[in-house]
Enzyme design. Structure first.
Site, PDB file in Angstrom:
ATOM      1  N   ASN A  98      24.908  34.182 -10.950  1.00  0.00           N
ATOM      2  CA  ASN A  98      25.820  34.991 -10.136  1.00  0.00           C
ATOM      3  C   ASN A  98      26.210  34.347  -8.863  1.00  0.00           C
ATOM      4  O   ASN A  98      25.713  34.168  -7.887  1.00  0.00           O
ATOM      5  CB  ASN A  98      25.094  36.511  -9.766  1.00  0.00           C
ATOM      6  N   TRP A  99      27.564  33.693  -8.778  1.00  0.00           N
ATOM      7  CA  TRP A  99      28.281  33.081  -7.915  1.00  0.00           C
ATOM      8  C   TRP A  99      28.751  33.851  -6.732  1.00  0.00           C
ATOM      9  O   TRP A  99      28.836  33.401  -5.506  1.00  0.00           O
ATOM     10  CB  TRP A  99      29.414  32.168  -8.298  1.00  0.00           C
ATOM     11  N   LYS A 100      28.680  35.078  -6.623  1.00  0.00           N
ATOM     12  CA  LYS A 100      28.896  36.163  -5.893  1.00  0.00           C
ATOM     13  C   LYS A 100      30.338  35.652  -5.127  1.00  0.00           C
ATOM     14  O   LYS A 100      30.937  35.160  -5.821  1.00  0.00           O
ATOM     15  CB  LYS A 100      27.879  36.051  -4.676  1.00  0.00           C
ATOM     16  N   GLY A 112      18.187  36.542  -2.189  1.00  0.00           N
ATOM     17  CA  GLY A 112      18.600  35.927  -1.100  1.00  0.00           C
ATOM     18  C   GLY A 112      17.791  35.817  -0.116  1.00  0.00           C
ATOM     19  O   GLY A 112      18.058  35.113   1.133  1.00  0.00           O
ATOM     20  N   GLY A 168      21.233  33.755  -8.038  1.00  0.00           N
ATOM     21  CA  GLY A 168      22.144  33.923  -7.213  1.00  0.00           C
ATOM     22  C   GLY A 168      22.315  32.457  -6.528  1.00  0.00           C
ATOM     23  O   GLY A 168      22.828  31.669  -7.106  1.00  0.00           O
ATOM     24  N   GLY A 169      21.810  32.004  -5.215  1.00  0.00           N
ATOM     25  CA  GLY A 169      21.826  30.832  -4.672  1.00  0.00           C
ATOM     26  C   GLY A 169      21.756  29.828  -5.529  1.00  0.00           C
ATOM     27  O   GLY A 169      22.644  28.775  -5.366  1.00  0.00           O
ATOM     28  N   GLU A 184      16.003  43.359 -10.234  1.00  0.00           N
ATOM     29  CA  GLU A 184      16.038  42.445  -9.181  1.00  0.00           C
ATOM     30  C   GLU A 184      15.638  43.128  -7.973  1.00  0.00           C
ATOM     31  O   GLU A 184      16.250  44.082  -7.479  1.00  0.00           O
ATOM     32  CB  GLU A 184      17.548  42.218  -8.959  1.00  0.00           C
ATOM     33  N   GLU A 243      23.875  44.450  -4.360  1.00  0.00           N
ATOM     34  CA  GLU A 243      24.846  44.436  -3.080  1.00  0.00           C
ATOM     35  C   GLU A 243      26.164  45.533  -3.327  1.00  0.00           C
ATOM     36  O   GLU A 243      26.619  46.110  -2.622  1.00  0.00           O
ATOM     37  CB  GLU A 243      25.315  43.186  -3.374  1.00  0.00           C
ATOM     38  N   SER A 297      15.687  35.218  -5.583  1.00  0.00           N
ATOM     39  CA  SER A 297      15.153  33.798  -5.195  1.00  0.00           C
ATOM     40  C   SER A 297      14.513  33.020  -6.238  1.00  0.00           C
ATOM     41  O   SER A 297      13.539  32.419  -6.044  1.00  0.00           O
ATOM     42  CB  SER A 297      14.226  34.227  -4.084  1.00  0.00           C
ATOM     43  N   HIS A 346      24.738  45.611  -9.281  1.00  0.00           N
ATOM     44  CA  HIS A 346      23.801  44.685  -8.251  1.00  0.00           C
ATOM     45  C   HIS A 346      23.629  45.570  -7.102  1.00  0.00           C
ATOM     46  O   HIS A 346      24.350  46.403  -6.569  1.00  0.00           O
ATOM     47  CB  HIS A 346      24.755  43.223  -7.912  1.00  0.00           C
TER      48      HIS A 346
HETATM   49  C1  PEP Z   1      21.297  37.771  -7.419  1.00  0.00           C
HETATM   50  O1  PEP Z   1      21.901  38.305  -6.043  1.00  0.00           O
HETATM   51  O2  PEP Z   1      21.494  38.640  -8.258  1.00  0.00           O
HETATM   52  C2  PEP Z   1      19.940  37.023  -6.846  1.00  0.00           C
HETATM   53  C3  PEP Z   1      19.239  37.051  -7.602  1.00  0.00           C
HETATM   54  O3  PEP Z   1      20.373  36.112  -5.713  1.00  0.00           O
HETATM   55  P1  PEP Z   1      19.266  34.961  -5.259  1.00  0.00           P
HETATM   56  O4  PEP Z   1      18.959  34.401  -6.526  1.00  0.00           O
HETATM   57  O5  PEP Z   1      20.043  34.058  -4.317  1.00  0.00           O
HETATM   58  O6  PEP Z   1      18.206  35.767  -4.829  1.00  0.00           O
END
Ligand code: PEP
Length: 258
Positions: A10-12, A180, A241-242, A174, A104, A220, A102
């Protein structure tokens, strides 16, 4: 049959067009390193076509085997919804997946379970596989409400779906406190909730169907913590994500799920 592991990035709202192309090419060139694991890239909507081109996608299939997904969509097919993207538009560009609900979207954009439910139905009707996200906040976990919150989210987001539709979806657990933040759920904490989600799916569909649904962990995930998560029986991949913004890290995570 064993569930095929699935690792989605997920590049956001990150990268620019050149970097999106570069990252896609880097992942596609090394996809063999993650053989047996399904890889999905979910760029910002505006770059979906750029990534599709970099993957040489034709008819939704990429020669590299890397699949493409959206990060969110509207539940209506078309109309006066300024700024929104319709399910068929993602399909048109070669997407097979779409992330829905998600945290967010839920916290920053007010998406309720009812909205996620409408989007999930619309995605399935359009031929997209929804990656339906659920997860509790830190306050909810500390208040001992994790199971109740996740149960409400799963039941609400999947309300009215047939067993055949449930079989097609992917669920992502999640925990909001792990997204994050660098704080990853312990493999046991994650496994407990994944097992709960699978039992909820069994109740909504059947144990047989629940046994086929892939449940990803997200929050994470990094190459150095992925292996411990991957060996849990109900963790079938990761939503990243990251760490999905670096080919090395993304592929390192995928390798842990082989
Ligand atoms: C996400 O936003 O779906 C996620 C898991 O982010 P991160 O890996 O950065 O915690």
């Amino acid at each position: 049959m064993a569930r095929k592991k699935i690792v989605a990035g997920n590049w956001k709202m990150n990268l620019d067009r050149a970097k999106a192309r570069e990252l896609t090419a880097a992942v596609a060139a090394r996809v063999g390193e993650a053989g047996g694991v399904e890889l999905v890239l979910c760029p910002p909507a505006l770059y979906v076509e750029t990534v599709a081109t970099a993957l040489h996608l034709a008819g939704g299939k990429s020669p590299s085997g890397v699949a493409l997904g959206g990060q969110n969509m509207h539940d209506k097919a078309s109309g006066a919804f300024t700024g929104e993207v319709a399910p068929a538009m993602f399909v048109d560009l070669g997407c097979q997946y779409v992330i829905l609900g998600h945290s967010e979207r839920r916290t920053l954009f007010g998406e309720t379970d009812a909205i996620v439910n409408a989007k999930t139905k619309a995605a399935l009707a359009a031929g997209l596989t929804p990656i339906v996200c659920v997860g509790e906040t830190l306050e909810e976990r500390e208040g001992g409400r994790t199971d109740a919150v996740v149960t409400t989210q799963v039941r609400g987001s999947l309300a009215g779906l047939s067993a055949a539709d449930i079989e097609k979806i992917v669920v992502a657990y999640e925990p909001v406190w792990a997204i994050g933040t660098g704080k990853v759920a312990t493999p046991l904490q994650a496994q407990e909730v994944h097992a709960l989600i699978r039992s909820l799916l069994a109740g909504l569909a059947s144990p047989e169907v629940a046994g086929k649904v892939r449940i990803q962990y997200g929050g994470s995930v990094k190459p150095d913590n992925a292996a411990d998560l991957a060996c849990q029986p109900d963790i079938d991949g990761a939503l990243v994500g990251g760490a999905s913004l670096k080919a090395d890290d993304f592929l390192g995570i995928a390798k842990a799920f082989q």
